[in-house]
Design a protein around this motif. Structure first.
Motif, PDB file in Angstrom:
ATOM      1  N   UNK A  31       0.848  -1.187   0.000  1.00  0.00           N
ATOM      2  CA  UNK A  31       0.000   0.000   0.000  1.00  0.00           C
ATOM      3  C   UNK A  31       0.884   1.237   0.000  1.00  0.00           C
ATOM      4  N   UNK A  32       0.707   2.078  -0.999  1.00  0.00           N
ATOM      5  CA  UNK A  32       1.487   3.311  -1.082  1.00  0.00           C
ATOM      6  C   UNK A  32       0.743   4.431  -0.354  1.00  0.00           C
ATOM      7  N   UNK A  33       1.407   5.023   0.629  1.00  0.00           N
ATOM      8  CA  UNK A  33       0.793   6.099   1.403  1.00  0.00           C
ATOM      9  C   UNK A  33       1.872   7.082   1.822  1.00  0.00           C
ATOM     10  N   UNK A  34       1.491   8.343   1.906  1.00  0.00           N
ATOM     11  CA  UNK A  34       2.451   9.397   2.226  1.00  0.00           C
ATOM     12  C   UNK A  34       1.796  10.381   3.183  1.00  0.00           C
ATOM     13  N   UNK A  35       2.529  10.817   4.206  1.00  0.00           N
ATOM     14  CA  UNK A  35       1.935  11.722   5.197  1.00  0.00           C
ATOM     15  C   UNK A  35       1.562  13.070   4.600  1.00  0.00           C
ATOM     16  N   UNK A  36       2.099  13.395   3.430  1.00  0.00           N
ATOM     17  CA  UNK A  36       1.743  14.658   2.761  1.00  0.00           C
ATOM     18  C   UNK A  36       0.517  14.504   1.876  1.00  0.00           C
ATOM     19  N   UNK A  37       0.004  13.287   1.752  1.00  0.00           N
ATOM     20  CA  UNK A  37      -1.162  13.006   0.907  1.00  0.00           C
ATOM     21  C   UNK A  37      -2.258  12.427   1.794  1.00  0.00           C
ATOM     22  N   UNK A  38      -3.147  13.299   2.258  1.00  0.00           N
ATOM     23  CA  UNK A  38      -4.186  12.871   3.208  1.00  0.00           C
ATOM     24  C   UNK A  38      -5.087  11.794   2.629  1.00  0.00           C
ATOM     25  N   UNK A  39      -5.393  11.877   1.347  1.00  0.00           N
ATOM     26  CA  UNK A  39      -6.263  10.873   0.720  1.00  0.00           C
ATOM     27  C   UNK A  39      -5.621   9.494   0.771  1.00  0.00           C
ATOM     28  N   UNK A  40      -4.299   9.433   0.582  1.00  0.00           N
ATOM     29  CA  UNK A  40      -3.619   8.131   0.618  1.00  0.00           C
ATOM     30  C   UNK A  40      -3.667   7.531   2.015  1.00  0.00           C
ATOM     31  N   UNK A  41      -3.576   8.367   3.043  1.00  0.00           N
ATOM     32  CA  UNK A  41      -3.671   7.870   4.415  1.00  0.00           C
ATOM     33  C   UNK A  41      -5.078   7.379   4.713  1.00  0.00           C
ATOM     34  N   UNK A  42      -6.069   8.080   4.195  1.00  0.00           N
ATOM     35  CA  UNK A  42      -7.464   7.654   4.380  1.00  0.00           C
ATOM     36  C   UNK A  42      -7.694   6.297   3.737  1.00  0.00           C
ATOM     37  N   UNK A  43      -7.199   6.128   2.507  1.00  0.00           N
ATOM     38  CA  UNK A  43      -7.367   4.841   1.820  1.00  0.00           C
ATOM     39  C   UNK A  43      -6.675   3.723   2.598  1.00  0.00           C
ATOM     40  N   UNK A  44      -5.493   4.010   3.118  1.00  0.00           N
ATOM     41  CA  UNK A  44      -4.766   3.009   3.899  1.00  0.00           C
ATOM     42  C   UNK A  44      -5.547   2.632   5.152  1.00  0.00           C
ATOM     43  N   UNK A  45      -6.026   3.620   5.884  1.00  0.00           N
ATOM     44  CA  UNK A  45      -6.733   3.359   7.136  1.00  0.00           C
ATOM     45  C   UNK A  45      -8.015   2.577   6.911  1.00  0.00           C
ATOM     46  N   UNK A  46      -8.672   2.808   5.811  1.00  0.00           N
ATOM     47  CA  UNK A  46      -9.940   2.128   5.533  1.00  0.00           C
ATOM     48  C   UNK A  46      -9.761   0.665   5.142  1.00  0.00           C
ATOM     49  N   UNK A  47      -8.528   0.283   4.832  1.00  0.00           N
ATOM     50  CA  UNK A  47      -8.274  -1.093   4.391  1.00  0.00           C
ATOM     51  C   UNK A  47      -7.889  -2.038   5.522  1.00  0.00           C
ATOM     52  N   UNK A  48      -7.797  -1.537   6.742  1.00  0.00           N
ATOM     53  CA  UNK A  48      -7.274  -2.391   7.809  1.00  0.00           C
ATOM     54  C   UNK A  48      -7.969  -2.098   9.133  1.00  0.00           C
ATOM     55  N   UNK A  49      -7.780  -2.997  10.077  1.00  0.00           N
ATOM     56  CA  UNK A  49      -8.309  -2.796  11.426  1.00  0.00           C
ATOM     57  C   UNK A  49      -7.282  -2.158  12.357  1.00  0.00           C
ATOM     58  N   UNK A  50      -5.991  -2.388  12.050  1.00  0.00           N
ATOM     59  CA  UNK A  50      -4.916  -1.866  12.895  1.00  0.00           C
ATOM     60  C   UNK A  50      -3.764  -1.401  12.016  1.00  0.00           C
ATOM     61  N   UNK A  51      -3.202  -0.252  12.354  1.00  0.00           N
ATOM     62  CA  UNK A  51      -1.977   0.219  11.704  1.00  0.00           C
ATOM     63  C   UNK A  51      -0.849   0.183  12.725  1.00  0.00           C
ATOM     64  N   UNK A  52       0.248  -0.464  12.351  1.00  0.00           N
ATOM     65  CA  UNK A  52       1.447  -0.509  13.187  1.00  0.00           C
ATOM     66  C   UNK A  52       2.479   0.411  12.544  1.00  0.00           C
ATOM     67  N   UNK A  53       2.830   1.487  13.228  1.00  0.00           N
ATOM     68  CA  UNK A  53       3.731   2.482  12.644  1.00  0.00           C
ATOM     69  C   UNK A  53       5.106   2.400  13.296  1.00  0.00           C
TER      70      UNK A  53
END
Length: 299
Positions: free
Chosen positions: A43-65
C-alpha cells in the motif's frame, strides 16, 4: 521479518510506505524467508497526501507504525486512523508527542472505541508490563510501595533514535521534556512525586543489588508510561500499591567509574544538542536515520 516467520496464518497483513520500489524490495526479501509472503499486499501512502492515508486506514483494522520522528511524521497517520475508526500503535518514545495525541484525539477516539497505543517498542513494553506484573505479584502482600527497573545495556542506539532525540531537543522546551507528569491523567497532574521516584541525575550505589548505577537514557520515557498506567489502574480501583506508590528506573554498571562516564556522556550530549551548532555537528557524526546495530548486535 517477524511477521514473515511468526504471524498466524489467519492474520492478513500488508506493507505500507511512501515509495513503492522500496516496499517491493522488502517484500522480495520476505518471500525468500517465507514463500507465503507472496500474498502480502503493498500500500502506497504518504503523510503529505491525506487521501492516501485515508485509503490506507480504511483497508485495515490496525496500523502498526515504525517510522519516526513521530512528532514530525506520526500525527497525520493517527488522525486518519481516528477519523476512519482504525486502531493504531507505534514504537515512539516521544512523550511530548504522546501528550499531544491525548489532548487532540482522546475524546473522539473514546467515542468511536478506537485504540491509540503508542510506546510499544523497547520503550516502554518491557518496563510497563514488567512493573504491572510485579505489582500483581505484590497484591497478596498489600501491594508494592515502589518498583524500580534496572537496565543492563550492552549495545548502541540506532541512527533513528539519536536523530529523534535531537529533533525533540530542537522543538520541545526542556521543561516539558523533563516534566514527570506529562502523561498523567488530568486529575493527577498536581500529585507530589516521592524523592525516590524522581529522575536520577548522578551516579548512585544501589544497596539492594549492590551495584553502581547511572541515569538510564530511556527512563524519561518509561517512568512516565509506567506512572500513567499505575494511575489509570488506581482510578479504576486496582492500584499498584498504597498511596505514595512510585516507579523509578536506572542503568546498572560494574563500577563507579563506568557509571560516572555514562552520566558525563549523557550530560555532554544533551548540552551540545541544546544549541543549533551543536545539533548540526552531532548530525554529522552520529549514524544516519535508517541505520543502526546489525541483527547480530541486536541479539
Amino acid at each position: 521479518e517477524y511477521f514473515a516467520t511468526s504471524a498466524p496464518s489467519h492474520i492478513k497483513w500488508a506493507l505500507a510506505g511512501r515509495t513503492m520500489s522500496k516496499l517491493e524490495a522488502v517484500k522480495d526479501r520476505l518471500v525468500k524467508i517465507n514463500a507465503d509472503c507472496e500474498s502480502v499486499e503493498l500500500i502506497q501512502a504518504n503523510i503529505t497526501d491525506e487521501d492516501s492515508l485515508t485509503r490506507m486506514a480504511r483497508q485495515t483494522k490496525v496500523i502498526l507504525s515504525t517510522a519516526g520522528p513521530f512528532i514530525r511524521c506520526g500525527t497525520p497517520i493517527v488522525k486518519a486512523c481516528v477519523e476512519n475508526s482504525t486502531n493504531y500503535c507505534d514504537i515512539t518514545g516521544e512523550t511530548p508527542w504522546v501528550r499531544q495525541l491525548m489532548d487532540r484525539f482522546h475524546d473522539e477516539a473514546e467515542r468511536k472505541n478506537v485504540h491509540i497505543v503508542p510506546t510499544c517498542g523497547f520503550d516502554s513494553i518491557p518496563f510497563d508490563l514488567g512493573a504491572f506484573m510485579v505489582a500483581k505479584e505484590a497484591e497478596s502482600q498489600g501491594g508494592a510501595k515502589w518498583i524500580k527497573g534496572f537496565a543492563d545495556m550492552d549495545g548502541k542506539p540506532s541512527g533513528g533514535t539519536l536523530h529523534t532525540i535531537l529533533n525533540l531537543l530542537e522543538t520541545i522546551p526542556m521543561r516539558q521534556m523533563g516534566n514527570p507528569h506529562i502523561l498523567d491523567p488530568l486529575s493527577h497532574r498536581g500529585d507530589k512525586i516521592p524523592s525516590g521516584g524522581k529522575d536520577q541525575s548522578i551516579p548512585s550505589y544501589d544497596s539492594n543489588l549492590k551495584t553502581w548505577t547511572a541515569p538510564f537514557v530511556m527512563s524519561g520515557v518509561n517512568t512516565r508510561v509506567v506512572r500513567r498506567s499505575s494511575l489509570l489502574y488506581k482510578d479504576a480501583g486496582s492500584p499498584y500499591g498504597p498511596d505514595g506508590f512510585y516507579y523509578a528506573e536506572t542503568e546498572v554498571h560494574k563500577s563507579f567509574f563506568s557509571a560516572f562516564l555514562r552520566t558525563i556522556g549523557i550530560g555532554i550530549f544533551v548540552m551540545v544538542a541544546l544549541f543549533r551548532m551543536g545539533r548540526f555537528f552531532l548530525k554529522k557524526v552520529i549514524p544516519s536515520p535508517g541505520t543502526g546495530p546489525s541483527k547480530e548486535e541486536r541479539k
